[in-house]
Design an enzyme around this catalytic site. Structure first.
Site, PDB file in Angstrom:
ATOM      1  N   MET A  66      67.831 -23.232  23.760  1.00  0.00           N
ATOM      2  CA  MET A  66      67.446 -23.952  24.958  1.00  0.00           C
ATOM      3  C   MET A  66      67.169 -25.424  24.662  1.00  0.00           C
ATOM      4  O   MET A  66      67.520 -26.314  25.456  1.00  0.00           O
ATOM      5  CB  MET A  66      66.235 -23.299  25.617  1.00  0.00           C
ATOM      6  CG  MET A  66      65.910 -23.857  27.000  1.00  0.00           C
ATOM      7  SD  MET A  66      67.261 -23.665  28.185  1.00  0.00           S
ATOM      8  CE  MET A  66      66.988 -21.997  28.758  1.00  0.00           C
TER       9      MET A  66
ATOM     10  N   LYS B 214      28.458  -9.789  13.336  1.00  0.00           N
ATOM     11  CA  LYS B 214      28.394  -8.620  12.454  1.00  0.00           C
ATOM     12  C   LYS B 214      27.043  -7.911  12.527  1.00  0.00           C
ATOM     13  O   LYS B 214      26.980  -6.668  12.500  1.00  0.00           O
ATOM     14  CB  LYS B 214      28.677  -9.060  11.012  1.00  0.00           C
ATOM     15  CG  LYS B 214      28.898  -7.898  10.044  1.00  0.00           C
ATOM     16  CD  LYS B 214      29.354  -8.401   8.686  1.00  0.00           C
ATOM     17  CE  LYS B 214      29.535  -7.265   7.695  1.00  0.00           C
ATOM     18  NZ  LYS B 214      30.689  -6.391   8.026  1.00  0.00           N
TER      19      LYS B 214
ATOM     20  N   GLU C 276      47.870 -11.204  13.848  1.00  0.00           N
ATOM     21  CA  GLU C 276      46.980 -11.077  15.004  1.00  0.00           C
ATOM     22  C   GLU C 276      47.626 -11.579  16.301  1.00  0.00           C
ATOM     23  O   GLU C 276      47.321 -11.064  17.381  1.00  0.00           O
ATOM     24  CB  GLU C 276      45.673 -11.835  14.749  1.00  0.00           C
ATOM     25  CG  GLU C 276      44.779 -11.195  13.693  1.00  0.00           C
ATOM     26  CD  GLU C 276      45.048 -11.712  12.273  1.00  0.00           C
ATOM     27  OE1 GLU C 276      44.271 -11.380  11.364  1.00  0.00           O
ATOM     28  OE2 GLU C 276      46.044 -12.460  12.095  1.00  0.00           O
TER      29      GLU C 276
ATOM     30  N   PHE D 110      31.443 -18.698   6.066  1.00  0.00           N
ATOM     31  CA  PHE D 110      32.796 -18.258   5.716  1.00  0.00           C
ATOM     32  C   PHE D 110      33.450 -17.556   6.907  1.00  0.00           C
ATOM     33  O   PHE D 110      32.871 -16.663   7.506  1.00  0.00           O
ATOM     34  CB  PHE D 110      32.740 -17.306   4.514  1.00  0.00           C
ATOM     35  CG  PHE D 110      34.075 -16.750   4.115  1.00  0.00           C
ATOM     36  CD1 PHE D 110      35.071 -17.572   3.611  1.00  0.00           C
ATOM     37  CD2 PHE D 110      34.339 -15.392   4.249  1.00  0.00           C
ATOM     38  CE1 PHE D 110      36.296 -17.059   3.243  1.00  0.00           C
ATOM     39  CE2 PHE D 110      35.565 -14.865   3.887  1.00  0.00           C
ATOM     40  CZ  PHE D 110      36.551 -15.708   3.382  1.00  0.00           C
ATOM     41  N   GLN D 111      34.628 -17.985   7.243  1.00  0.00           N
ATOM     42  CA  GLN D 111      35.416 -17.453   8.354  1.00  0.00           C
ATOM     43  C   GLN D 111      34.662 -17.499   9.679  1.00  0.00           C
ATOM     44  O   GLN D 111      34.755 -16.586  10.510  1.00  0.00           O
ATOM     45  CB  GLN D 111      35.910 -16.031   8.053  1.00  0.00           C
ATOM     46  CG  GLN D 111      36.956 -15.991   6.942  1.00  0.00           C
ATOM     47  CD  GLN D 111      37.664 -14.665   6.817  1.00  0.00           C
ATOM     48  OE1 GLN D 111      37.123 -13.626   7.177  1.00  0.00           O
ATOM     49  NE2 GLN D 111      38.883 -14.695   6.297  1.00  0.00           N
TER      50      GLN D 111
END
Length: 567
Positions: free
Chosen positions: A481, A167, A55, A117-118
């Site tokens: 760097m 949802k 993602e 959940f999530q």
């Protein structure tokens, strides 16, 4: 009598309808349970979806797409870890003012706050690194909030906007009619400058003997490169830019100074410190540019043009502040100057331009190519062989700075990098977005062996969608760097910066089905680039470079930009 229920649309369908109304043709994302309804509707539409492998990469790809195309990039991810994985990409887009709309799934509204959940509070998490964000609580608000998100993302000073969609909102139905116009009472960006300020600018230009034009990313975002170039040439003023402003003024022009700041050119830093007038356009005077703030442009009157009023006088005091769109402001300024008699400007500027030429000749960007491949040599050859016409993305670190120094950009929207956040792993997914936006252009990601591994899995995305992105790895076996800082300021204590077990990038490319090439000697650089750039598909080119090469010039942190380490 009509069946009203038959005319209703589910939330998921409204999302797709709004995307199409907004002219979206491509979105980048990763499916999951909380957004499965959107993906179901997506399959029925003509929108193109690019499934990245992570993602974070989806946001970077949307970011790269936005920078290359000038349109709003769109990202779609699921709830919980899908949403939290986007945060680095969102923060990078926010720091660089890139218009991206991020759609995240959320648990049903009745479960919000119950540790479902999530479930995460992604609106709360991203509040500090988005221009604005929304939690949609009812399907009736969905269309309006989405339209507002696009409007906010692209208008004023652009930036990322997140829309969190539960949802049950996706599954609920309502009557939907497209909004004709978005109006927000509390948000009205100022595009037109205060015209009373413009004569002050003309007066200062007439009086100046040693002017400098300082361009930033705002010039590119407002599509003001042509107007900026016209102004600089009209007043015969040399031009420097920030990292984000590269390409705003053609690097092939004699007035070009190169980049300013921590790794800027000697002539750009010295000119900015000795000028008597600085015309700053679309910049925010960040610390990497200014160095020690009270020693920055100490002799100059500063004109600052920017659409964001909070950026003006935030870090540096200015003489003439002008709030307005860069392109509109420069158009009006150029029209005003066209009516003025500036006399023999070329003669007036000659001593100043001669002084700058002297700096350029005595302290140029330079390296010495010996037995081992120098990374600067690779970038310089890449520029020569692409004739400066490629879209270049970069990872972050030394590879980024060498690209900024040695690939000379003549056009805007051809240099795509994570400037403000400096987010490693940016370059490869950004190249995916840029290649989708510009399918007929050559797109090259210049990478380090450390940063490329942050999102190396996106080689799978390249292969799935047959994107011919070329990856040029400057492989020095270090986090370069950080190692440079350890060398210069920490007595060469290379603590945890050596990449001892780096993969075989040639075999890794082949494992994905791409072409893998390697160069270990200077004489192999040109042939490797020629073969890689001419290949019809995705390529990884691994250049084994001098392991302890440093980026110079370098201004130590907190020092004035005139105090450069040159070797």
């Amino acid at each position: 009598m009509k069946d009203v229920t038959a005319m209703k649309s589910k939330g998921a369908k409204i999302i797709i309808d709004v995307l199409q109304e907004e002219g979206v043709d491509t979105l980048f994302g990763y499916p999951g349970g909380a957004v499965i309804d959107i993906y179901d509707e997506l399959a029925k539409s003509n929108l193109r979806h690019i499934m990245t492998r992570h993602e974070q990469a989806a946001v970077h790809a949307a970011d790269g797409y936005a920078r290359a195309s000038g349109k709003v990039g769109v990202c779609l991810v699921t709830s919980g870890p899908g949403a939290t994985n986007t945060v680095s990409g969102i923060a990078s887009a926010y720091m660089d003012s890139i218009p991206v709309v991020i759609l995240t799934g959320q648990v049903p509204t009745q479960l919000i706050g119950n540790d479902a959940f999530q479930e995460v509070d992604i609106v709360g998490i991203t509040r500090p690194c988005t221009k604005h964000n929304y939690l949609v609580k009812s399907v009736e608000d969905l269309g309006r909030m989405l339209k507002e998100a696009f409007y906010i993302a692209r208008s004023g000073r652009p930036g990322p906007v997140l829309v969190d969609i539960p949802k049950d909102v996706m599954q609920a139905a309502t009557l939907y009619a497209p909004m004709k116009e978005v109006q927000l009472k509390s948000y009205n960006p100022t595009y037109e400058p205060n015209v009373k300020q413009l004569p002050k600018v003309v007066k200062l230009i007439k009086e100046a003997h040693k002017p400098v034009v300082f361009a930033g990313g705002g010039v590119i975002l407002s599509k003001a490169s042509r107007e900026l170039t016209a102004m600089a040439r009209r007043i015969q003023a040399p031009v420097t830019s920030t990292l984000m402003g590269l390409g705003a003024f053609p690097a092939g022009d004699p007035l070009w100074l190169g980049m300013i700041g921590m790794h800027g050119t000697y002539r750009a830093n010295m000119a900015s410190s000795e000028c008597d007038l600085m015309i700053a356009v679309g910049v925010r005077f960040d610390d990497r540019v200014t160095g020690k703030v009270d020693a920055f442009a100490p002799h100059a009157q500063i004109i600052h043009i920017d659409i964001d009023p909070t950026s003006i006088r935030k870090n540096i005091p200015v003489s003439v502040p002008i709030v307005g769109d860069c392109r509109i402001t420069l158009e009006k300024l150029n029209s005003l100057m066209a009516k003025e008699n500036f006399g023999d400007l070329r003669g007036t500027r000659e001593p100043w331009l001669d002084r700058i030429q002297q700096w350029k000749e005595t302290k140029p960007l330079a390296y010495e190519q010996k037995e081992r491949i120098k990374p600067q040599f690779v970038v310089e050859k890449l520029w020569e062989m692409t004739r400066g016409q490629a879209i270049i993305t970069t990872e972050v670190g030394q590879n980024q700075m060498w690209t900024a120094q040695y690939y000379h950009f003549d056009e805007p929207n051809h240099f795509i990098t994570s400037g403000g956040l400096g987010c490693m792993g940016f370059g490869l997914p950004a190249a995916i977005g840029a290649q989708i936006a510009c399918p007929d252009k050559l797109v090259v990601d210049v990478a380090g062996d450390g940063s490329i591994q942050m999102n190396i899995q996106e080689m799978g995305t390249l292969m799935q969608y047959q994107l011919p992105v070329k990856v040029v790895i400057l492989n020095n076996g270090y986090l370069g760097m950080v190692r440079q800082w350890q060398q210069l300021f920490y007595d060469c204590c290379y603590s945890c910066t050596q990449m001892i077990e780096a993969p075989d990038f040639v075999r890794l490319a082949e494992a994905y089905g791409a072409v893998g090439l390697r160069a270990t000697k200077p004489e192999e650089v040109e042939t490797t680039l020629k073969e890689g750039l001419s290949s019809p598909g995705a390529v990884i080119m691994d250049f084994v470079v001098e392991s302890e090469e440093c980026v110079y010039p370098m201004v130590p942190s907190g020092k004035p930009i005139t105090e450069m380490l040159l070797v």
